[in-house]
Design a protein around this motif. Structure first.
Motif, PDB file in Angstrom:
ATOM      1  N   SER A 169       0.887  -1.217   0.033  1.00 10.02           N
ATOM      2  CA  SER A 169      -0.086   0.116  -0.118  1.00 10.02           C
ATOM      3  C   SER A 169       1.030   1.236   0.035  1.00 10.02           C
ATOM      4  CB  SER A 169      -0.757  -0.007   1.208  1.00 10.02           C
ATOM      5  OG  SER A 169      -1.684   1.327   1.393  1.00 10.02           O
ATOM      6  N   PHE A 170       2.130   1.423   0.890  1.00  8.09           N
ATOM      7  CA  PHE A 170       2.942   2.528   0.811  1.00  8.09           C
ATOM      8  C   PHE A 170       3.421   2.685  -0.567  1.00  8.09           C
ATOM      9  CE2 PHE A 170       7.488   3.178   1.071  1.00  8.09           C
ATOM     10  CZ  PHE A 170       7.375   4.623   1.233  1.00  8.09           C
ATOM     11  N   GLN A 171       3.802   1.807  -1.051  1.00  4.51           N
ATOM     12  CA  GLN A 171       4.743   1.740  -2.480  1.00  4.51           C
ATOM     13  C   GLN A 171       3.604   2.327  -3.584  1.00  4.51           C
ATOM     14  OE1 GLN A 171       7.812  -0.943  -4.236  1.00  4.51           O
ATOM     15  NE2 GLN A 171       5.947  -1.605  -4.922  1.00  4.51           N
ATOM     16  N   HIS A 172       2.484   1.729  -3.306  1.00  7.27           N
ATOM     17  CA  HIS A 172       1.288   2.174  -4.338  1.00  7.27           C
ATOM     18  C   HIS A 172       1.171   3.556  -4.158  1.00  7.27           C
ATOM     19  CE1 HIS A 172      -2.046   2.180  -6.849  1.00  7.27           C
ATOM     20  NE2 HIS A 172      -2.711   2.907  -5.856  1.00  7.27           N
ATOM     21  N   VAL A 173       0.905   3.956  -2.958  1.00  9.08           N
ATOM     22  CA  VAL A 173       0.422   5.745  -2.656  1.00  9.08           C
ATOM     23  C   VAL A 173       1.688   6.417  -3.043  1.00  9.08           C
ATOM     24  CG1 VAL A 173       0.163   7.149  -0.872  1.00  9.08           C
ATOM     25  CG2 VAL A 173      -1.049   5.062  -0.670  1.00  9.08           C
ATOM     26  N   VAL A 174       2.800   6.006  -3.087  1.00  9.99           N
ATOM     27  CA  VAL A 174       4.203   6.836  -3.142  1.00  9.99           C
ATOM     28  C   VAL A 174       4.262   7.085  -4.861  1.00  9.99           C
ATOM     29  CG1 VAL A 174       6.791   7.321  -3.383  1.00  9.99           C
ATOM     30  CG2 VAL A 174       5.284   6.587  -1.146  1.00  9.99           C
ATOM     31  N   ARG A 214       8.532   1.528 -12.675  1.00 12.03           N
ATOM     32  CA  ARG A 214       8.805   1.550 -14.331  1.00 12.03           C
ATOM     33  C   ARG A 214       7.306   1.172 -14.682  1.00 12.03           C
ATOM     34  NH1 ARG A 214      14.706   0.854 -16.152  1.00 12.03           N
ATOM     35  NH2 ARG A 214      15.487   1.925 -14.288  1.00 12.03           N
ATOM     36  N   SER A 215       6.853  -0.116 -13.857  1.00 13.73           N
ATOM     37  CA  SER A 215       5.451  -0.544 -14.696  1.00 13.73           C
ATOM     38  C   SER A 215       4.181   0.550 -14.397  1.00 13.73           C
ATOM     39  CB  SER A 215       5.196  -1.784 -13.840  1.00 13.73           C
ATOM     40  OG  SER A 215       4.701  -1.559 -12.361  1.00 13.73           O
ATOM     41  N   TYR A 216       4.352   1.698 -13.493  1.00 15.05           N
ATOM     42  CA  TYR A 216       3.419   2.675 -13.524  1.00 15.05           C
ATOM     43  C   TYR A 216       3.427   3.685 -14.799  1.00 15.05           C
ATOM     44  CZ  TYR A 216       1.898   1.520  -8.550  1.00 15.05           C
ATOM     45  OH  TYR A 216       1.514   1.133  -7.462  1.00 15.05           O
ATOM     46  N   VAL A 218       8.834   7.931 -21.950  1.00 13.14           N
ATOM     47  CA  VAL A 218       9.246   8.020 -20.678  1.00 13.14           C
ATOM     48  C   VAL A 218      10.732   7.404 -20.757  1.00 13.14           C
ATOM     49  CG1 VAL A 218       9.171   7.504 -18.177  1.00 13.14           C
ATOM     50  CG2 VAL A 218       7.033   7.906 -19.617  1.00 13.14           C
ATOM     51  N   TYR A 219      11.913   8.288 -20.314  1.00 14.78           N
ATOM     52  CA  TYR A 219      13.238   7.598 -20.314  1.00 14.78           C
ATOM     53  C   TYR A 219      13.709   7.291 -19.032  1.00 14.78           C
ATOM     54  CZ  TYR A 219      12.776   9.425 -25.361  1.00 14.78           C
ATOM     55  OH  TYR A 219      12.343   9.508 -26.423  1.00 14.78           O
ATOM     56  N   PHE A 220      13.886   6.007 -18.770  1.00 18.16           N
ATOM     57  CA  PHE A 220      14.520   5.543 -17.370  1.00 18.16           C
ATOM     58  C   PHE A 220      15.839   5.058 -17.713  1.00 18.16           C
ATOM     59  CE2 PHE A 220      10.138   4.592 -16.074  1.00 18.16           C
ATOM     60  CZ  PHE A 220      10.303   5.124 -14.663  1.00 18.16           C
ATOM     61  N   PRO A 221      16.781   5.541 -16.962  1.00 17.48           N
ATOM     62  CA  PRO A 221      18.318   4.549 -17.173  1.00 17.48           C
ATOM     63  C   PRO A 221      18.198   3.139 -16.963  1.00 17.48           C
ATOM     64  CG  PRO A 221      18.171   6.458 -15.144  1.00 17.48           C
ATOM     65  CD  PRO A 221      16.813   6.081 -15.860  1.00 17.48           C
ATOM     66  N   SER A 222      19.134   2.608 -17.212  1.00 16.67           N
ATOM     67  CA  SER A 222      19.242   1.109 -16.990  1.00 16.67           C
ATOM     68  C   SER A 222      19.498   1.269 -15.374  1.00 16.67           C
ATOM     69  CB  SER A 222      20.493   0.510 -17.430  1.00 16.67           C
ATOM     70  OG  SER A 222      21.448   1.214 -17.185  1.00 16.67           O
ATOM     71  N   LYS A 223      19.314   0.200 -14.786  1.00 18.79           N
ATOM     72  CA  LYS A 223      19.327  -0.048 -13.321  1.00 18.79           C
ATOM     73  C   LYS A 223      20.795   0.557 -12.875  1.00 18.79           C
ATOM     74  CE  LYS A 223      18.820  -2.921  -9.137  1.00 18.79           C
ATOM     75  NZ  LYS A 223      18.667  -3.988  -8.731  1.00 18.79           N
TER      76      LYS A 223
END
Ligand code: KG4
Ligand code: ZN
Length: 332
Positions: free
Chosen positions: A237-242, A275-277, A285-290
């Motif tokens: 729930s915490f992670q979802h809200v953030v 990333r899934s959000y 949407v540009y994310f860097p590699s991990k």
């Protein structure tokens, strides 16, 4: 041009070799996580001493992996902040000495700015997608920025209390998980149901792109006392809200500034769940590699090349800075 990047602002000693086509020839990262984990956070004095010990071997390994010699380095880029002064001092002094010794120019860059431009190392098409909204989510910073260009950045919102990564670390601690908490929260949350525990995100009055996490942390603290069957549902729930909060603010910012894309960097951006959000977002949407989302010197080298091309070298007298707002960055 070959640029050597040096990062030592917090608890990673990293040295990287990047060329002016933004190809990474090496990116060596010595993490101090195991050293600080028993303290539940970064112990500044220990961090500085560990950087001192590791920076020499890290440098030699970076050259070896890139298959280059000293005389092939054309530019030295180092993060001069924001971060822990003692830790930064190690990388900065190393960079200055090397620059004088090898007689090559030196640029001092902003670590947070480097997190923002890190996606260009993975996505060459990102260069064309400006202006963009640039979001930094790390252990020390949480900001929404308007990136007029890769070098001209304006902060339009930031956290008024904890940084997002810091909030993950604190909530992990409440639930008995080790430091740094982010990856442990993500793993635990995967087994939970986010609809079972009701938590609310906090809005900041009159600042639509700003964040506040201290109230949420308190909600997690109280709710944790009622979780006798484990913390899976609470952390889900915490992670979802953030993450829902970031997604909504990112959407609003893109609409308001009519941005072409989003750049997201910083340690929290290494989360697969985050990333899934953004999977169905209306703009690229540009994310860097991990590896490039977490602290690393490749992003420092990349920003060094951009900054040197636009503004030239930095003064060798420059001192470490614990805080650097973006307006300061543009005149370095
Ligand atoms: O950017 P970074 O490596 O260091 C700073 O400059 O602060 O970010 C580290 C932060 C830590 O707070 C860590 O818990 C968080 O990034 N983090 C995550 C995840 N992986 C790392 N937070 C949420 N989910 C993750 N998977
Ligand atoms: Zn960082």
């Amino acid at each position: 041009m070959i640029c050597l990047g040096i990062e030592s602002t917090c608890d990673e000693t990293s040295i990287s070799v990047v060329n002016d086509r933004f190809e990474i020839l090496s990116n060596v990262i010595y993490s101090q996580v195991d050293l600080h984990s028993p303290f539940g956070g970064v112990f500044p004095e220990l961090a500085a001493r560990e950087h001192l010990e590791k920076i020499g071997p890290c440098f030699l390994e970076a050259l070896k992996k890139a298959n280059i010699s000293f005389d092939q380095i054309n530019l030295i880029s180092v993060a001069y902040g924001p971060g822990l002064i003692g830790s930064i001092q190690v990388g900065l002094t190393f960079a200055k000495s090397l620059s004088l010794l090898l007689n090559v120019p030196f640029v001092a860059v902003n670590h947070v700015h480097a997190h923002l431009i890190a996606p260009i190392l993975n996505h060459k098409d990102a260069f064309e997608q400006l202006p963009a909204i640039g979001i930094v989510l790390s252990g020390g910073h949480t900001q929404i920025n308007l990136m007029h260009s890769l070098m001209d950045i304006e902060t339009v919102g930031s956290t008024i209390d904890d940084a997002m990564g810091e909030c993950f670390d604190k909530c992990a601690k409440i639930c008995g998980l080790p430091y740094p908490g982010g990856p442990h929260v993500e793993k635990t949350a995967m087994k939970g149901d986010s609809s079972k525990v009701h938590l609310k995100s906090c809005k900041v009055k009159d600042r639509p792109f700003s964040f506040s996490f201290s109230g949420l942390k308190t909600q997690v603290l109280y709710a944790s006392k009622n979780q006798n069957k484990g913390y899976e549902d609470l952390l889900a729930s915490f992670q979802h809200v953030v993450f829902q909060d970031v997604l909504e603010k990112a959407q609003k910012a893109v609409d308001f500034y009519d941005a072409k894309a989003i750049f997201i960097g910083g340690g929290v951006a290494s989360s697969k769940t985050l990333r899934s959000y953004f999977e169905d977002f209306c703009r690229p949407v540009y994310f860097p590699s991990k590896e490039l989302a977490l602290d690393n010197a490749a992003m420092i080298a990349a920003l060094g090349i951009l900054q040197f091309n636009q503004l030239g070298p930095s003064p060798i007298e420059i001192e470490p800075k614990s805080r650097i707002p973006f307006t300061t960055n543009q005149v370095v």
